[in-house]
Every structure is written in structure tokens, then in C-alpha cells.
Design an enzyme around this catalytic site. Sequence first.
Site, PDB file in Angstrom:
ATOM      1  N   ALA A  71     -58.935  99.160 -37.909  1.00 13.82           N
ATOM      2  CA  ALA A  71     -58.302  97.912 -39.326  1.00 13.82           C
ATOM      3  C   ALA A  71     -56.986  98.435 -38.399  1.00 13.82           C
ATOM      4  O   ALA A  71     -56.278  99.057 -37.752  1.00 13.82           O
ATOM      5  CB  ALA A  71     -58.212  98.927 -40.281  1.00 13.82           C
TER       6      ALA A  71
ATOM      7  N   ILE B 279     -61.297  65.931 -30.562  1.00 10.37           N
ATOM      8  CA  ILE B 279     -59.178  65.406 -29.727  1.00 10.37           C
ATOM      9  C   ILE B 279     -59.269  65.826 -27.829  1.00 10.37           C
ATOM     10  O   ILE B 279     -59.144  67.278 -28.505  1.00 10.37           O
ATOM     11  CB  ILE B 279     -58.593  66.668 -30.314  1.00 10.37           C
ATOM     12  CG1 ILE B 279     -58.790  66.356 -31.863  1.00 10.37           C
ATOM     13  CG2 ILE B 279     -57.433  66.031 -29.970  1.00 10.37           C
ATOM     14  CD1 ILE B 279     -57.843  66.913 -33.019  1.00 10.37           C
TER      15      ILE B 279
ATOM     16  N   TYR C 290     -46.596  93.536 -31.595  1.00 12.99           N
ATOM     17  CA  TYR C 290     -47.572  94.075 -31.808  1.00 12.99           C
ATOM     18  C   TYR C 290     -48.395  95.095 -30.661  1.00 12.99           C
ATOM     19  O   TYR C 290     -49.146  96.163 -30.802  1.00 12.99           O
ATOM     20  CB  TYR C 290     -48.174  92.997 -31.629  1.00 12.99           C
ATOM     21  CG  TYR C 290     -50.231  93.325 -31.817  1.00 12.99           C
ATOM     22  CD1 TYR C 290     -51.109  93.906 -33.152  1.00 12.99           C
ATOM     23  CD2 TYR C 290     -50.942  92.915 -31.046  1.00 12.99           C
ATOM     24  CE1 TYR C 290     -51.995  94.292 -32.788  1.00 12.99           C
ATOM     25  CE2 TYR C 290     -51.883  93.352 -30.530  1.00 12.99           C
ATOM     26  CZ  TYR C 290     -52.521  93.524 -31.984  1.00 12.99           C
ATOM     27  OH  TYR C 290     -54.009  93.861 -32.174  1.00 12.99           O
TER      28      TYR C 290
ATOM     29  N   PHE D  71     -63.658  91.458 -38.484  1.00 13.02           N
ATOM     30  CA  PHE D  71     -64.552  90.732 -37.627  1.00 13.02           C
ATOM     31  C   PHE D  71     -65.168  91.121 -36.786  1.00 13.02           C
ATOM     32  O   PHE D  71     -66.018  91.995 -36.701  1.00 13.02           O
ATOM     33  CB  PHE D  71     -63.156  89.288 -36.479  1.00 13.02           C
ATOM     34  CG  PHE D  71     -64.298  88.992 -35.975  1.00 13.02           C
ATOM     35  CD1 PHE D  71     -65.184  88.429 -35.998  1.00 13.02           C
ATOM     36  CD2 PHE D  71     -63.797  88.563 -34.458  1.00 13.02           C
ATOM     37  CE1 PHE D  71     -66.110  87.474 -34.875  1.00 13.02           C
ATOM     38  CE2 PHE D  71     -64.596  88.154 -32.978  1.00 13.02           C
ATOM     39  CZ  PHE D  71     -66.089  87.593 -33.471  1.00 13.02           C
TER      40      PHE D  71
END
Length: 310
Positions: free
Chosen positions: A63, A183, A133, A10
Site C-alpha cells: 500500500a 493512433i 514520490y 494491482f
Amino acid sequence: MIAITGANGFIGSHLFKYLLKKGIKVRKITRNGADNSFAIGNLNSCTDWSKALENIEILIHCASITNFDDKKSSSIEELNEVNIKATKNMAEQASKMGVKKIIFISSIKVNGEITQKNKQFNNSSKAKPQTLYAISKYKAENILKKISNKCDLELVIIRPPLVYGEFVKGNFLSLINFVSLGIPLPLKIINNARSIIYVGNLVYFIYLCMFNSYAKVKTFLISDPNPISTPFLVRLLSKNLRKKILLFYCPKFLMVIVSIIFNKRRLLSSLIDSLEVDSSDSYKELNARAPFTTEEGIKKTINWFVNKQK
């Protein structure tokens, strides 16, 4: 010559297009060599970078692994192999091959998961990573700093919050889909403040970092100019989608209970808790300002989404 790892991802794909428009020579580095990119294979501690980094002056490392199963040891091992060990291996080879600068795309989660009222993260904030992470990104940062200090290698670390824009995926795309379907969402009483960043602002800042001179090792926190609440974001999405959205009242404790039952506590936190970034010092140091407001970034994102649906 510039090289981008994760060039089909992205952020990497947006950065590649931006630099091409600037007339800059760019080498795309990907795992499989798709779209005329340079194939590097799997990222790990043994990856050979000798050909990929030949004649490269600036390496932009996008990356990484962001999605993994934190209940599987094999998935955690892969996270650490790619985000930590592969980064160390890449930087060591880059320094030997004459790369002058590495720009490392880290994460605001290195600073923490939430902020308290009127206490924004800034360039002086201490690192307090809490998730696997975030810890992997923080360890990679420290490894890069050691290599930079040891070698004649400039290092820029950029910690963005959630990045959105054309071709966005993940939770942000899910939110757009929810709003587009009309919604109802239980967010009426939420009064949080979250910083996000339009991908156009991020790639512009990366571009600035490529050619500005500053301290050898620098860490920047970067975001759109102003944080927004989740209800404001939802209403901004609905306005651009031209869809009516109903926000209804639901007690926070009930949302927390439901999120725990369905193992979505972290997702709920991203919707109801605050995470504010003060990026004013980052822009000031580079004598620049964000080219897009959040409103402009959302409009561009929704235009892409609507055209995608046709």
C-alpha cells in the site's frame, strides 16, 4: 500467516491470488474491508495495527500513494503521511507484535529517473531520488532499516520499475488503448532502453523472498530479464493486438516543447529516456530466474485487454 497491505491494488491482488494457489494462508488488509479483506481504515501515523497483524509472521507492504498533486500542499502532506509516517507506525507495531519479516515494495525511482547509455542500475547503485514520490519511498526505506537494525526483524526492500500485466491501469493502459485505436505515435527515432516487469515475475520474486534466508536487511532491484525500447514495446503491443501502428518522425526538441506546454514532461521522459535495471544479481542470489519473458508478459496482458473489451 502472511499479511498483504494494499491487497486489492494491482500488485497486491495478483500476489494474493498467487499465494493462495501455493496453499499459503493470507490475510488481505485494505482500507475498507472489501472482498473479505481485513479493514484497517485510513493509513496514517495513528493507525492501530494490533488486530490486523495478530499472528502474522510475514508482512508484505504494497500500500502507498503513487498519484498526487505536487502543486497542492495538502496532497504532498497526504503523500508523506501515508508513504512515510504510516509505514513507520506499521513497522514499529509489527516488530512489537512478533512479525518476523517485512517485505517492502519500493520503487526503482529511488535510484533515479533515467540512466545513461550502458549504465544500468543494479543492487550496488546509490540512491538518488529526485521526485517527491521517490523521496517518500527512500525515506520509508531508511526508517524501516533503522527499525530492523534495532529489533529482531528481517527486512527485504524490492525496487521494481514500471509493473504491467492483467488489470494494469495508468499510463501503460493508456498506451495499450492508443495502440488498439491505431493512433500514430511520434516515436520513430527513439532509441532508448527501459526496464519493465511483468507482474507475474514480481509476485514470483516476492514469493522467493518470503522463504529464502539472507542478510537481515536486503535491497533487490528487479525487472524482466532484458530492457526494451519504447518503439519495440509499441510494436509488441500492436502485434498482439493485431493492429497496424504507424510510428512517425518528430524532432525530440519539439516533443519536449509540447510536453512542457501541456505539463507532461515526466510522461514524455518515460517514453523517450532510458531507465535500465540489471536484475541478474537479484535472481542469482536467490538461485532463480524470471519465469516469464517480456514477450510472454505482454501477450498475457493483451489477452486480458482484448477479453475485457468483449
